[in-house]
Design a protein around this motif. Structure first.
Motif, PDB file in Angstrom:
ATOM      1  N   LYS A   7      68.633  80.907  68.676  1.00  0.00           N
ATOM      2  CA  LYS A   7      68.473  79.451  68.779  1.00  0.00           C
ATOM      3  C   LYS A   7      69.076  78.927  70.080  1.00  0.00           C
ATOM      4  CE  LYS A   7      68.540  76.845  65.173  1.00  0.00           C
ATOM      5  NZ  LYS A   7      68.910  76.065  63.964  1.00  0.00           N
ATOM      6  N   GLY A   8      70.167  79.570  70.523  1.00  0.00           N
ATOM      7  CA  GLY A   8      70.770  79.169  71.784  1.00  0.00           C
ATOM      8  C   GLY A   8      69.833  79.410  72.959  1.00  0.00           C
ATOM      9  N   PHE A   9      69.141  80.553  72.956  1.00  0.00           N
ATOM     10  CA  PHE A   9      68.158  80.830  74.004  1.00  0.00           C
ATOM     11  C   PHE A   9      67.035  79.800  73.968  1.00  0.00           C
ATOM     12  CE2 PHE A   9      70.213  84.783  74.828  1.00  0.00           C
ATOM     13  CZ  PHE A   9      69.754  85.190  76.076  1.00  0.00           C
ATOM     14  N   GLN A  10      66.610  79.416  72.770  1.00  0.00           N
ATOM     15  CA  GLN A  10      65.559  78.405  72.660  1.00  0.00           C
ATOM     16  C   GLN A  10      66.020  77.080  73.257  1.00  0.00           C
ATOM     17  OE1 GLN A  10      64.905  78.475  68.405  1.00  0.00           O
ATOM     18  NE2 GLN A  10      63.308  80.038  68.543  1.00  0.00           N
ATOM     19  N   LYS A  11      67.288  76.724  73.014  1.00  0.00           N
ATOM     20  CA  LYS A  11      67.830  75.490  73.583  1.00  0.00           C
ATOM     21  C   LYS A  11      67.867  75.548  75.106  1.00  0.00           C
ATOM     22  CE  LYS A  11      69.270  72.451  70.412  1.00  0.00           C
ATOM     23  NZ  LYS A  11      69.032  71.000  70.472  1.00  0.00           N
ATOM     24  N   MET A  12      68.241  76.707  75.660  1.00  0.00           N
ATOM     25  CA  MET A  12      68.290  76.841  77.114  1.00  0.00           C
ATOM     26  C   MET A  12      66.890  76.737  77.721  1.00  0.00           C
ATOM     27  SD  MET A  12      71.260  79.610  78.091  1.00  0.00           S
ATOM     28  CE  MET A  12      70.852  80.870  76.873  1.00  0.00           C
ATOM     29  N   ILE A  13      65.914  77.385  77.072  1.00  0.00           N
ATOM     30  CA  ILE A  13      64.539  77.330  77.564  1.00  0.00           C
ATOM     31  C   ILE A  13      64.001  75.901  77.509  1.00  0.00           C
ATOM     32  CG2 ILE A  13      62.168  78.080  77.102  1.00  0.00           C
ATOM     33  CD1 ILE A  13      63.370  80.731  76.097  1.00  0.00           C
ATOM     34  N   ALA A  14      64.381  75.164  76.446  1.00  0.00           N
ATOM     35  CA  ALA A  14      63.925  73.778  76.290  1.00  0.00           C
ATOM     36  C   ALA A  14      64.641  72.827  77.253  1.00  0.00           C
ATOM     37  CB  ALA A  14      64.125  73.322  74.850  1.00  0.00           C
ATOM     38  N   GLY A  15      65.702  73.295  77.898  1.00  0.00           N
ATOM     39  CA  GLY A  15      66.443  72.466  78.835  1.00  0.00           C
ATOM     40  C   GLY A  15      67.487  71.581  78.186  1.00  0.00           C
ATOM     41  N   ASP A  16      67.779  71.805  76.881  1.00  0.00           N
ATOM     42  CA  ASP A  16      68.777  70.991  76.196  1.00  0.00           C
ATOM     43  C   ASP A  16      70.203  71.469  76.462  1.00  0.00           C
ATOM     44  OD1 ASP A  16      66.861  69.363  75.040  1.00  0.00           O
ATOM     45  OD2 ASP A  16      66.660  70.609  73.250  1.00  0.00           O
ATOM     46  N   VAL A  17      70.341  72.671  77.002  1.00  0.00           N
ATOM     47  CA  VAL A  17      71.653  73.250  77.252  1.00  0.00           C
ATOM     48  C   VAL A  17      71.733  73.706  78.696  1.00  0.00           C
ATOM     49  CG1 VAL A  17      73.279  75.072  76.624  1.00  0.00           C
ATOM     50  CG2 VAL A  17      71.871  74.013  74.864  1.00  0.00           C
ATOM     51  N   ASP A  18      72.819  73.348  79.362  1.00  0.00           N
ATOM     52  CA  ASP A  18      73.075  73.799  80.727  1.00  0.00           C
ATOM     53  C   ASP A  18      73.505  75.266  80.670  1.00  0.00           C
ATOM     54  OD1 ASP A  18      74.015  74.319  83.288  1.00  0.00           O
ATOM     55  OD2 ASP A  18      74.883  72.331  83.538  1.00  0.00           O
ATOM     56  N   VAL A  19      72.769  76.124  81.363  1.00  0.00           N
ATOM     57  CA  VAL A  19      73.070  77.560  81.347  1.00  0.00           C
ATOM     58  C   VAL A  19      74.506  77.826  81.798  1.00  0.00           C
ATOM     59  CG1 VAL A  19      72.441  79.799  82.347  1.00  0.00           C
ATOM     60  CG2 VAL A  19      70.660  78.166  81.718  1.00  0.00           C
ATOM     61  N   ARG A  20      75.002  77.028  82.723  1.00  0.00           N
ATOM     62  CA  ARG A  20      76.353  77.239  83.244  1.00  0.00           C
ATOM     63  C   ARG A  20      77.418  77.072  82.172  1.00  0.00           C
ATOM     64  NH1 ARG A  20      76.043  72.918  87.938  1.00  0.00           N
ATOM     65  NH2 ARG A  20      75.061  71.871  86.169  1.00  0.00           N
ATOM     66  N   LYS A  21      77.125  76.255  81.157  1.00  0.00           N
ATOM     67  CA  LYS A  21      78.092  76.037  80.085  1.00  0.00           C
ATOM     68  C   LYS A  21      77.916  77.016  78.933  1.00  0.00           C
ATOM     69  CE  LYS A  21      78.353  71.040  80.986  1.00  0.00           C
ATOM     70  NZ  LYS A  21      78.106  69.695  80.418  1.00  0.00           N
ATOM     71  N   SER A  22      76.784  77.713  78.901  1.00  0.00           N
ATOM     72  CA  SER A  22      76.445  78.528  77.746  1.00  0.00           C
ATOM     73  C   SER A  22      76.721  80.013  77.939  1.00  0.00           C
ATOM     74  CB  SER A  22      74.964  78.343  77.389  1.00  0.00           C
ATOM     75  OG  SER A  22      74.688  76.984  77.140  1.00  0.00           O
ATOM     76  N   LEU A  23      76.601  80.505  79.169  1.00  0.00           N
ATOM     77  CA  LEU A  23      76.819  81.926  79.423  1.00  0.00           C
ATOM     78  C   LEU A  23      78.275  82.169  79.762  1.00  0.00           C
ATOM     79  CD1 LEU A  23      73.657  82.887  81.511  1.00  0.00           C
ATOM     80  CD2 LEU A  23      74.057  83.181  79.057  1.00  0.00           C
ATOM     81  N   SER A  24      78.858  83.173  79.132  1.00  0.00           N
ATOM     82  CA  SER A  24      80.276  83.481  79.325  1.00  0.00           C
ATOM     83  C   SER A  24      80.439  84.874  79.905  1.00  0.00           C
ATOM     84  CB  SER A  24      81.029  83.391  77.994  1.00  0.00           C
ATOM     85  OG  SER A  24      80.963  82.091  77.458  1.00  0.00           O
ATOM     86  N   GLY A  25      81.294  84.980  80.907  1.00  0.00           N
ATOM     87  CA  GLY A  25      81.648  86.265  81.490  1.00  0.00           C
ATOM     88  C   GLY A  25      83.004  86.715  80.996  1.00  0.00           C
ATOM     89  N   PRO A  26      83.571  87.734  81.624  1.00  0.00           N
ATOM     90  CA  PRO A  26      84.839  88.288  81.139  1.00  0.00           C
ATOM     91  C   PRO A  26      85.998  87.303  81.139  1.00  0.00           C
ATOM     92  CG  PRO A  26      84.215  89.196  83.290  1.00  0.00           C
ATOM     93  CD  PRO A  26      83.024  88.475  82.765  1.00  0.00           C
ATOM     94  N   ILE A  27      86.014  86.367  82.087  1.00  0.00           N
ATOM     95  CA  ILE A  27      87.136  85.423  82.146  1.00  0.00           C
ATOM     96  C   ILE A  27      87.104  84.482  80.943  1.00  0.00           C
ATOM     97  CG2 ILE A  27      88.191  83.559  83.484  1.00  0.00           C
ATOM     98  CD1 ILE A  27      87.106  84.888  86.013  1.00  0.00           C
ATOM     99  N   LYS A  28      85.928  83.918  80.655  1.00  0.00           N
ATOM    100  CA  LYS A  28      85.809  83.028  79.498  1.00  0.00           C
ATOM    101  C   LYS A  28      86.051  83.780  78.198  1.00  0.00           C
ATOM    102  CE  LYS A  28      82.763  79.268  81.016  1.00  0.00           C
ATOM    103  NZ  LYS A  28      81.446  78.612  80.784  1.00  0.00           N
ATOM    104  N   ILE A  29      85.521  85.004  78.115  1.00  0.00           N
ATOM    105  CA  ILE A  29      85.701  85.785  76.894  1.00  0.00           C
ATOM    106  C   ILE A  29      87.182  86.044  76.643  1.00  0.00           C
ATOM    107  CG2 ILE A  29      85.265  88.032  75.819  1.00  0.00           C
ATOM    108  CD1 ILE A  29      82.550  88.033  77.236  1.00  0.00           C
ATOM    109  N   ALA A  30      87.936  86.285  77.711  1.00  0.00           N
ATOM    110  CA  ALA A  30      89.381  86.503  77.563  1.00  0.00           C
ATOM    111  C   ALA A  30      90.056  85.285  76.946  1.00  0.00           C
ATOM    112  CB  ALA A  30      90.011  86.837  78.914  1.00  0.00           C
ATOM    113  N   THR A  31      89.602  84.090  77.333  1.00  0.00           N
ATOM    114  CA  THR A  31      90.211  82.874  76.773  1.00  0.00           C
ATOM    115  C   THR A  31      89.886  82.716  75.289  1.00  0.00           C
ATOM    116  OG1 THR A  31      88.325  81.462  77.383  1.00  0.00           O
ATOM    117  CG2 THR A  31      90.058  81.754  79.019  1.00  0.00           C
ATOM    118  N   PHE A  32      88.756  83.283  74.830  1.00  0.00           N
ATOM    119  CA  PHE A  32      88.430  83.215  73.410  1.00  0.00           C
ATOM    120  C   PHE A  32      89.490  83.939  72.572  1.00  0.00           C
ATOM    121  CE2 PHE A  32      83.632  83.181  74.599  1.00  0.00           C
ATOM    122  CZ  PHE A  32      83.755  81.860  74.996  1.00  0.00           C
ATOM    123  N   PHE A  33      90.026  85.038  73.111  1.00  0.00           N
ATOM    124  CA  PHE A  33      91.053  85.783  72.378  1.00  0.00           C
ATOM    125  C   PHE A  33      92.351  84.989  72.278  1.00  0.00           C
ATOM    126  CE2 PHE A  33      88.350  89.383  73.708  1.00  0.00           C
ATOM    127  CZ  PHE A  33      88.254  90.061  72.498  1.00  0.00           C
ATOM    128  N   GLY A  34      92.641  84.187  73.293  1.00  0.00           N
ATOM    129  CA  GLY A  34      93.856  83.373  73.259  1.00  0.00           C
ATOM    130  C   GLY A  34      95.061  84.089  73.831  1.00  0.00           C
TER     131      GLY A  34
END
Length: 437
Positions: free
Chosen positions: A330-357
């Motif tokens: 559903k997230g991919f569908q939102k990105m394709i529809a333009g409802d979600v900014d790809v920059r806010k939706s895709l996470s790399g290693p730095i963002k993933i590290a923050t998920f762990f806390g």
């Protein structure tokens, strides 16, 4: 120290996920008699390695993935020096297409199984705890800035979602709802039922890390759990179990009311009206410069707490695991529809590290690892050359049509896929870095 803990959890989590993924490929390959030359967690340069039989097991210095080198297979190494010769019986290319397909699916399958096992284990250990609808409908919500932009107001009592009943507070902003379309709420406000519509691009605002916990919250009835010794609350005679009914005549039966009024009366002495053992007591206290008087609160909302049997854990854990995949779709569908900014939706290693806390919480660690395991399976299944899904796509074509793509075609497709993946990796790392500031 918090940064080290985040990095440590990220490295351990990625090592587990990459290890089981590549193990899935290796076990499938060896079970069909294919020669596995290398098994690596992490990319070169190699920092450790050991030869066991025909396979070298190693750890690479770049902990953002891993690989299995199967003889006769065109992979990310782009090693094609043996492809001009006749295939040996132990080579990947010498095996039937259905065996090669199972080998390429091996990592995805093991990641799915790993994710399911983790979510089942979490369900067994933790059960579930949630605020039921009845509490939300009785006490209402607190609307923060983003909640007010959505159309909520503090004190609103949410009656239904899309005209349907709901069970728990978490349903109000569930991921499935945020990724949906044309959603609305029916709320009771000052005795009138009002419709609050959720814009289809609301997920884009919610994806901003500054807003994720600043939408709405349940309105909390509270009492004094502990008085800090020597504090202003201690001097005022507050006791465990007290309920503060008002401050300077302003009602404070909800915690958000207390926070707001104390914040507006910093460094002032205020009159408190307290309920204690069926009696009403009045006292005075000095508000500190940070808007506190020195006590800890007890949340008086009635939570539903439930343990799962083993059978229920199997059902709940499996459902939660596959829900991650569905939400990614559903997230991919939102990105394709333009409802979600790809920059806010895709996470790399730095963002993933923050998920762990920044604190080591094993419950949160395994929850994130389980989620990432399902995401890794989903991403690897995408039909992009250089990903497992690209190999699956070409092998499926071969099985259906009976025609195998040429080695030259597969080599060029692999190169294109590598460019796509390296570009995506560069994008998410740069995006992660920018998001820090």
């Amino acid at each position: 120290m918090e940064t080290l803990i985040m990095v440590g959890q990220l490295l351990l989590g990625l090592s587990i996920l990459v290890g089981v993924h590549e193990w899935g490929h290796m076990v499938a390959a060896k079970s069909f008699g294919m020669r596995v030359e290398k098994f690596s967690i992490g990319f070169p340069p190699k920092i450790w390695g050991k030869q066991i039989g025909e396979t070298e097991y190693s750890i690479g210095a770049i902990p953002l993935g891993g690989f299995v080198k199967i003889t006769g297979m065109i992979d990310e190494s782009l090693d094609t020096k043996t492809l001009n010769a006749e295939p040996e019986p132990y080579e990947f290319r010498a095996k039937p297409a259905w065996q090669r397909l199972i080998v390429m699916m091996g990592g995805i399958i093991v990641n799915v199984v790993t994710g399911i096992i983790i979510f089942i284990g979490l369900a067994m250990v933790n059960g579930e705890s949630y605020i039921p609808k009845e509490e939300v409908a009785e006490h209402g919500i607190v609307a923060y800035d983003l909640g007010e932009q959505l159309g909520f107001k503090t004190g609103d009592k949410i009656l239904s979602i899309n005209g349907q009943d709901y069970e728990r507070f978490g349903d109000i902003l569930s991921p499935d709802l945020l990724l949906g379309s044309d959603n609305y709420y029916t709320v009771l406000r000052e005795g009138q039922e009002i419709r609050v519509d959720m814009p289809n691009d609301f997920i884009d605002k919610f994806a901003d890390k500054r807003n994720q916990v600043r939408v709405i919250a349940p309105r909390r009835v509270y009492s004094v759990e502990e008085v800090v010794p020597g504090s202003n609350a201690d001097d005022a005679g507050l006791q465990t179990g007290d309920r503060i009914l008002s401050v300077n005549g302003f009602e404070t039966i909800y915690f958000d009311q207390l926070v707001d009024i104390l914040d507006s009366l910093k460094d002032q002495r205020v009159a408190l009206q307290i309920a204690r053992n069926g009696e009403t007591i009045e006292t005075r206290a000095l508000v500190e410069s940070d808007g506190t008087i020195g006590f800890l609160i007890k949340d008086e909302l009635d939570y539903v707490i439930r343990d799962f049997t083993f059978g229920e854990s199997l059902q709940e854990g499996t459902y939660n695991a596959f829900a991650v995949v569905w939400l990614n779709i559903k997230g991919f569908q939102k990105m394709i529809a333009g409802d979600v900014d790809v920059r806010k939706s895709l996470s790399g290693p730095i963002k993933i590290a923050t998920f762990f806390g920044g604190t080591w919480d094993w419950n949160n660690f395994w929850r994130i690892v389980g989620l990432l395991s399902m995401v890794l399976a989903f991403m690897n299944f995408l039909p992009i050359p250089a990903l497992d899904g690209g190999h699956v796509m070409f092998l499926t074509w071969e099985i259906v049509t009976g025609r195998k793509p040429s080695d030259r075609f597969l080599e060029n497709a692999q190169k294109v896929g590598m460019v796509i993946l390296l570009s995506l990796m560069a994008f998410v790392i740069i995006n992660d870095t920018i998001s820090l500031f």
